[in-house]
Every structure is written in C-alpha cells, then in structure tokens.
Scaffold this motif. Structure first.
Motif, PDB file in Angstrom:
ATOM      1  N   LEU A   1      88.889 104.263   6.781  1.00 46.34           N
ATOM      2  CA  LEU A   1      88.219 103.794   8.176  1.00 46.34           C
ATOM      3  C   LEU A   1      87.045 103.480   7.134  1.00 46.34           C
ATOM      4  CD1 LEU A   1      88.470 107.249   9.232  1.00 46.34           C
ATOM      5  CD2 LEU A   1      90.189 104.955  10.136  1.00 46.34           C
ATOM      6  N   THR A   2      86.412 102.291   8.027  1.00 42.09           N
ATOM      7  CA  THR A   2      85.045 101.733   7.591  1.00 42.09           C
ATOM      8  C   THR A   2      84.635 101.687   9.137  1.00 42.09           C
ATOM      9  OG1 THR A   2      86.199  99.180   8.310  1.00 42.09           O
ATOM     10  CG2 THR A   2      85.566  99.933   5.966  1.00 42.09           C
TER      11      THR A   2
ATOM     12  N   VAL B   1      80.750 100.630  14.785  1.00 43.61           N
ATOM     13  CA  VAL B   1      81.861 100.057  15.242  1.00 43.61           C
ATOM     14  C   VAL B   1      83.445 101.630  14.151  1.00 43.61           C
ATOM     15  CG1 VAL B   1      82.302  98.090  14.247  1.00 43.61           C
ATOM     16  CG2 VAL B   1      84.386  98.315  15.790  1.00 43.61           C
ATOM     17  N   LEU B   2      83.937 101.797  14.266  1.00 43.32           N
ATOM     18  CA  LEU B   2      84.581 102.604  13.563  1.00 43.32           C
ATOM     19  C   LEU B   2      86.640 101.896  13.264  1.00 43.32           C
ATOM     20  CD1 LEU B   2      84.995 105.219  11.697  1.00 43.32           C
ATOM     21  CD2 LEU B   2      86.409 106.155  13.643  1.00 43.32           C
ATOM     22  N   THR B   3      86.862 101.580  12.400  1.00 45.77           N
ATOM     23  CA  THR B   3      87.725 100.826  12.252  1.00 45.77           C
ATOM     24  C   THR B   3      89.029 101.593  10.929  1.00 45.77           C
ATOM     25  OG1 THR B   3      86.660  98.041  12.757  1.00 45.77           O
ATOM     26  CG2 THR B   3      88.396  98.309  10.992  1.00 45.77           C
ATOM     27  N   ALA B   4      90.645 101.520  11.285  1.00 51.16           N
ATOM     28  CA  ALA B   4      91.006 101.794  10.566  1.00 51.16           C
ATOM     29  C   ALA B   4      92.304 100.907  10.368  1.00 51.16           C
ATOM     30  CB  ALA B   4      92.238 102.925  11.593  1.00 51.16           C
ATOM     31  N   HIS B   5      91.736 101.100   8.507  1.00 50.91           N
ATOM     32  CA  HIS B   5      93.061  99.547   7.876  1.00 50.91           C
ATOM     33  C   HIS B   5      94.154 100.575   7.354  1.00 50.91           C
ATOM     34  CE1 HIS B   5      88.595  97.150   7.934  1.00 50.91           C
ATOM     35  NE2 HIS B   5      88.335  98.748   8.004  1.00 50.91           N
ATOM     36  N   PHE B   6      95.149  99.368   7.320  1.00 51.34           N
ATOM     37  CA  PHE B   6      95.811  99.805   6.600  1.00 51.34           C
ATOM     38  C   PHE B   6      96.897  99.242   6.220  1.00 51.34           C
ATOM     39  CE2 PHE B   6      96.919 100.184  11.043  1.00 51.34           C
ATOM     40  CZ  PHE B   6      98.571  99.660  11.132  1.00 51.34           C
ATOM     41  N   VAL B   7      98.373  99.671   5.211  1.00 50.47           N
ATOM     42  CA  VAL B   7      99.016  98.385   4.976  1.00 50.47           C
ATOM     43  C   VAL B   7     100.834  99.468   4.905  1.00 50.47           C
ATOM     44  CG1 VAL B   7     100.449  97.529   1.999  1.00 50.47           C
ATOM     45  CG2 VAL B   7      97.717  98.375   2.835  1.00 50.47           C
ATOM     46  N   ASP B   8     101.489  98.594   5.835  1.00 46.86           N
ATOM     47  CA  ASP B   8     102.626  98.430   6.168  1.00 46.86           C
ATOM     48  C   ASP B   8     103.565  98.293   5.473  1.00 46.86           C
ATOM     49  OD1 ASP B   8     103.695  95.974   6.169  1.00 46.86           O
ATOM     50  OD2 ASP B   8     103.268  95.611   8.017  1.00 46.86           O
ATOM     51  N   SER B   9     104.828  98.677   5.453  1.00 47.60           N
ATOM     52  CA  SER B   9     106.381  98.598   4.354  1.00 47.60           C
ATOM     53  C   SER B   9     105.828  97.392   4.139  1.00 47.60           C
ATOM     54  CB  SER B   9     107.622  99.520   5.125  1.00 47.60           C
ATOM     55  OG  SER B   9     107.522  98.662   6.611  1.00 47.60           O
ATOM     56  N   ASP B  10     105.601  96.796   4.809  1.00 41.84           N
ATOM     57  CA  ASP B  10     106.030  95.414   4.419  1.00 41.84           C
ATOM     58  C   ASP B  10     104.369  94.545   3.591  1.00 41.84           C
ATOM     59  OD1 ASP B  10     108.782  95.161   5.453  1.00 41.84           O
ATOM     60  OD2 ASP B  10     107.631  94.166   7.368  1.00 41.84           O
TER      61      ASP B  10
ATOM     62  N   MET C   1      98.303  94.182   5.670  1.00 47.27           N
ATOM     63  CA  MET C   1      97.998  94.977   5.688  1.00 47.27           C
ATOM     64  C   MET C   1      97.559  94.759   7.518  1.00 47.27           C
ATOM     65  SD  MET C   1      93.404  95.079   4.424  1.00 47.27           S
ATOM     66  CE  MET C   1      94.129  95.856   2.420  1.00 47.27           C
ATOM     67  N   HIS C   2      96.430  95.683   7.482  1.00 52.82           N
ATOM     68  CA  HIS C   2      96.372  96.043   8.903  1.00 52.82           C
ATOM     69  C   HIS C   2      95.400  96.365   9.908  1.00 52.82           C
ATOM     70  CE1 HIS C   2     100.500  94.553  10.612  1.00 52.82           C
ATOM     71  NE2 HIS C   2     100.852  94.858   9.329  1.00 52.82           N
ATOM     72  N   LYS C   3      94.215  95.781  10.486  1.00 56.48           N
ATOM     73  CA  LYS C   3      92.647  96.608  10.929  1.00 56.48           C
ATOM     74  C   LYS C   3      93.453  97.002  12.576  1.00 56.48           C
ATOM     75  CE  LYS C   3      89.769  92.694  11.337  1.00 56.48           C
ATOM     76  NZ  LYS C   3      88.497  92.264  10.655  1.00 56.48           N
TER      77      LYS C   3
ATOM     78  N   TRP D   1      90.735 111.145  18.042  1.00 59.13           N
ATOM     79  CA  TRP D   1      92.061 110.520  17.220  1.00 59.13           C
ATOM     80  C   TRP D   1      93.076 111.318  16.414  1.00 59.13           C
ATOM     81  CZ3 TRP D   1      93.981 105.368  17.651  1.00 59.13           C
ATOM     82  CH2 TRP D   1      92.962 105.170  18.671  1.00 59.13           C
ATOM     83  N   GLY D   2      92.492 112.787  16.520  1.00 53.01           N
ATOM     84  CA  GLY D   2      93.521 113.869  15.243  1.00 53.01           C
ATOM     85  C   GLY D   2      94.500 112.733  14.515  1.00 53.01           C
ATOM     86  N   HIS D   3      94.269 111.915  13.636  1.00 49.82           N
ATOM     87  CA  HIS D   3      94.848 111.303  12.678  1.00 49.82           C
ATOM     88  C   HIS D   3      94.482 112.160  11.207  1.00 49.82           C
ATOM     89  CE1 HIS D   3      97.178 108.746  10.906  1.00 49.82           C
ATOM     90  NE2 HIS D   3      96.672 108.643   9.909  1.00 49.82           N
ATOM     91  N   GLU D   4      95.349 112.708  10.566  1.00 51.42           N
ATOM     92  CA  GLU D   4      95.162 113.986   9.559  1.00 51.42           C
ATOM     93  C   GLU D   4      95.450 112.847   8.314  1.00 51.42           C
ATOM     94  OE1 GLU D   4      97.112 117.414   9.742  1.00 51.42           O
ATOM     95  OE2 GLU D   4      95.442 117.804  11.961  1.00 51.42           O
ATOM     96  N   LYS D   5      96.126 111.985   8.047  1.00 52.60           N
ATOM     97  CA  LYS D   5      96.524 110.935   6.838  1.00 52.60           C
ATOM     98  C   LYS D   5      95.134 109.852   6.447  1.00 52.60           C
ATOM     99  CE  LYS D   5     101.111 111.609   7.313  1.00 52.60           C
ATOM    100  NZ  LYS D   5     102.293 110.803   8.152  1.00 52.60           N
ATOM    101  N   ILE D   6      93.932 110.376   6.067  1.00 53.48           N
ATOM    102  CA  ILE D   6      92.837 109.641   5.783  1.00 53.48           C
ATOM    103  C   ILE D   6      92.379 109.000   4.985  1.00 53.48           C
ATOM    104  CG2 ILE D   6      90.024 109.079   6.311  1.00 53.48           C
ATOM    105  CD1 ILE D   6      90.912 110.591   9.256  1.00 53.48           C
ATOM    106  N   LEU D   7      92.301 108.393   3.970  1.00 55.47           N
ATOM    107  CA  LEU D   7      92.064 108.387   2.458  1.00 55.47           C
ATOM    108  C   LEU D   7      90.647 107.494   2.133  1.00 55.47           C
ATOM    109  CD1 LEU D   7      94.942 105.552   1.451  1.00 55.47           C
ATOM    110  CD2 LEU D   7      95.068 108.185   1.243  1.00 55.47           C
ATOM    111  N   THR D   8      90.538 107.008   2.861  1.00 57.18           N
ATOM    112  CA  THR D   8      89.054 107.236   2.577  1.00 57.18           C
ATOM    113  C   THR D   8      87.803 106.716   3.939  1.00 57.18           C
ATOM    114  OG1 THR D   8      88.917 104.289   2.327  1.00 57.18           O
ATOM    115  CG2 THR D   8      89.096 105.937   0.620  1.00 57.18           C
TER     116      THR D   8
END
Length: 183
Positions: free
Chosen positions: A62-63, A77-86, A89-91, A118-125
């Motif tokens: 999160l940033t 603004v709160l933005t989620a960033h993640f990398v998919d199985s391919d 990178m997404h935001k 949001w109830g998300h529990e898999k937060i790295l940073t």
C-alpha cells in the motif's frame, strides 16, 4: 459525461442540457440528479465488492499520498500495488478522501479505517508519501524488477516436486501456526 467531464449531478437537470436532449434524442428521458447519484453509488458499490474479491488472492503493498488543494483542503489517496501470476504489476485506488492534516496520527487513523473497511489481510508494506519514506516502495519495485530476470529459475524451482520453494508462498486460510520463539 458527468463523470468524464467532472460535472455536478445537477447538470442533468439544467435547462440547456434538457433542451439539447429533446432535440438530439427526443426518446431519451434524462434522469434526475438523485437518480444519477443513486446509480453511481450502486455502480461504485458493485465495483468495490468485485475489487475486494479480486484482491484477496494477492499480497499487496500500500502507498499513501497526501496533498493540499488550492482551497487549503487536505486529501489522501490509498493505492494497492500487487504483482499477478504473469509478473505484471498492477495498482488500484482503494480510497480517496479528505483528511484532517498531513500528520502521521491523521494518516494512521484514516489508514486503519480504510483497512478495516477493505478487510484485506495480506499486506506486505505500507509506504507514506513523506519524501524520504518513499524510498521503501522504490526499493520494493527495484527488487521485483530485478527478480524478473530470474523468472525462469523461479518457474523451474516451482515445477520441481522435491523443492520446498512453493511452500514458502502457501497460505492456508485460518492457519495460525506460530514459529517457536516468535510472538
């Protein structure tokens, strides 16, 4: 048009817009501003629920970014960033709101409320946009960018049935095992 051109909902009740619609497309009956507002809120709610489901399968970084408008109103603004199985990178923007101040207490409280919502529990940073602190997100990006060069090696390790590589990434829902000696 209202969203794209950032028009107020009341625009659809304006005399000029109504006259234009009656000439351009007489069969079209423009909605009221209240109906338009309800429709946008319904669309937002459906899209938010879909995004919640989509994000559950990812660990996210999160940033936050805060700034002050020319009207002296503070925004965040709160933005989620993640990398998919391919390895792409997404935001996704999770929240955009007014905030009391740029102090960490205000940011932290709002961030906590957003995460509960949001109830998300898999937060790295979590990285706050306070100049030098932005170097944690850049480091994460640079690490992931470097890892792309080793994608084939990671894929081979994942395909090896004798490798414990994939166990590192496995997460069982409700699994609350602790490593001995770590609280």
């Amino acid at each position: 048009m209202v969203v794209r051109d950032e028009l107020p909902f009341s625009f659809v009740e304006g005399e000029g817009f109504r006259e234009f619609c009656s000439v351009a497309c007489p069969q079209f009956n423009p909605p009221s501003r209240r109906t338009l507002g309800r429709r946008f809120l319904e669309m937002y709610t459906k899209m938010k629920e879909k995004l919640k489901v989509d994000l559950r399968s990812h660990r996210i970084c999160l940033t936050t970014d805060t700034w002050t408008s020319v009207q002296n109103v503070n925004y965040m603004v709160l933005t989620a960033h993640f990398v998919d199985s391919d390895y792409k990178m997404h935001k996704r923007i999770l929240n955009f709101c007014v905030i009391d101040s740029h102090k960490w207490e205000s940011i932290g409280k709002l961030l906590e409320n957003c995460l509960i919502d949001w109830g998300h529990e898999k937060i790295l940073t979590i990285t706050a946009d306070n100049a030098a602190a932005n170097i944690r997100w850049n480091s994460t990006y640079l690490m992931l960018d470097a890892a792309l060069k080793f994608r084939k090696a990671f894929d081979r390790m994942g395909a090896d049935p004798d490798s414990s590589y994939l166990m590192y990434f496995k997460e069982d829902e409700g699994d609350d095992e602790r490593i001995e000696g770590i609280e």
